[in-house]
Design an enzyme around this catalytic site. Structure first.
Site, PDB file in Angstrom:
ATOM      1  CB  THR A   1      45.251   0.700 -23.004  1.00 30.62           C
ATOM      2  OG1 THR A   1      46.632   0.626 -22.644  1.00 30.62           O
ATOM      3  CG2 THR A   1      45.047   0.150 -24.403  1.00 30.62           C
ATOM      4  CG  ASP A   2      43.559   2.670 -16.893  1.00 28.51           C
ATOM      5  OD1 ASP A   2      44.700   2.960 -16.501  1.00 28.51           O
ATOM      6  OD2 ASP A   2      42.531   2.837 -16.208  1.00 28.51           O
ATOM      7  CG  ASP A   3      48.894  -0.780 -15.843  1.00 28.23           C
ATOM      8  OD1 ASP A   3      49.526  -1.333 -16.770  1.00 28.23           O
ATOM      9  OD2 ASP A   3      49.118  -0.991 -14.631  1.00 28.23           O
TER      10      ASP A   3
END
Length: 366
Positions: free
Chosen positions: A285-287
């Site tokens: 995932t992105d953050d």
């Protein structure tokens, strides 16, 4: 004499039982799915000790740096050596965003060789880009990093985009040119033994809004051409990881009453990335502390939805409300869900297998 060398001698003499990357428990597998940020710039800092201990216990399988973690290159190298020695038979991913231009964690202020933005690199040839990124990756490897969150393969479709165009992070708007330059980025990193992550799937270059700030709907903006760099690099077997962004598209996610971001959506990860594009590697995932997630989902819901959607690594910058025990808490949630639900446990096992395969393929596993 290094700890790893001493351990290898002891193993050869039969004085130690050889630890293995083969999981012995659900805890082993769940921990590899967790990547967190930390606080501190030296080995003595509480936050650094916390992530080192979590690596040692197998509660996390990766650590990410921000610029606030960098006081000197000497300190960075010391931290990274400590992270590897904490679990030498299964070292963590040690990651950062070092794209070039304005997006970098290591800077000339600490003696690191900076490189131009993607837009500037795109003015040259793929061979020139390969040289630029190969030199970058060699420097990263020399500091102890084994994963760089790049290349950006977003297409530069919206000149007013607040997160891609604004910072000159895209190679351009032509998918073939972007694919060629992204391939050069990956190949340059692979030559130095550094893994990469294509981002930001399914494409953040056409958006009007920034997922750091909150909910981003790309339904009326996103174009299928934004998938082409992913398709080209997957077909060329040049993709270690794909980083999934927090973007909603009603056309793809028909009937999704929850309006899930792509990072929590099986429609994107399962149907498009896995089935349509044929990607069988690691999805990160992105953050998950960006506004698009934190404003709508709690920690437990975020973790469960992401894993059920097909995510392999859960990335938390640990910056919203810093908690040195965050990695352990995420791991505990994963373990509890796996113990309660065989289907969830199977997903964890699948992710573990992909992560171990990637760590072996890029030489992170000894």
């Amino acid at each position: 004499m290094t700890m790893r060398f001493v351990a290898s001698i002891c193993l050869a003499l039969g004085l130690l039982a050889a630890p293995s990357a083969s999981a012995q428990s659900i805890e082993d597998m769940a921990g590899q799915m967790v990547m967190v940020g930390f606080s501190g710039t030296s080995l003595d800092d509480v936050g650094v000790r916390a992530v080192r201990d979590q690596v040692s216990r197998g509660e996390i399988g990766g650590v990410m740096y921000l610029r606030t973690n960098v006081e000197s290159l000497e300190a960075v190298r010391a931290i990274n050596r400590a992270l590897v020695s904490a679990r030498p038979w299964l070292p963590p991913f040690i990651a950062l965003d070092q794209e070039g231009g304005q997006i970098e964690r290591l800077t000339s202020a600490v003696g690191f060789g900076e490189i131009p933005s993607a837009r500037s690199v795109a003015r040259g040839t793929p061979d020139e880009a390969r040289s630029v990124y190969g030199a970058l990756a060699a420097e990263l490897a020399g500091q102890g990093f084994n994963l760089n969150f790049g290349p950006v393969v977003d297409l530069d479709l919206n000149p007013d985009n607040p997160i891609i165009a604004r910072y000159q992070r895209a190679f351009g708007d032509d998918p073939e040119a972007v694919s060629a330059l992204a391939a050069a980025f990956v190949e340059g990193h692979h030559a130095a033994g550094v893994a990469t992550a294509l981002k930001h799937f399914p494409g953040h270059g056409s958006s009007r809004d920034d997922s750091h700030e909150g909910f981003v709907d790309i339904t009326e903006l996103w174009q299928p051409v934004e998938l082409e760099p992913y398709r080209a690099l997957i077909d060329a077997d040049l993709v270690d990881m794909v980083m999934v962004a927090h973007l909603f598209n009603a056309e793809i996610q028909r009937g999704d009453a929850d309006q899930l971001p792509a990072s929590l959506s099986d429609a994107w990860i399962g149907d498009v990335l896995r089935d349509d594009l044929g990607f069988d590697g690691v999805v990160i995932t992105d953050d998950l502390e960006m506004g698009a997630i934190r404003s709508r989902f709690d920690l437990h819901d975020t973790i469960v939805r992401a894993v059920e959607a097909g995510v392999d690594i859960l990335l938390f910058s640990n910056t919203a409300e810093y908690d040195p025990a965050l990695g352990a808490e995420i791991s505990q949630i994963l373990v509890a869900e796996a113990e309660a639900d065989p289907a969830f446990a199977d997903r964890v096992a699948q992710s573990y297998a992909r992560i171990i395969a990637l760590k072996r393929s890029v030489g992170i596993l000894p």
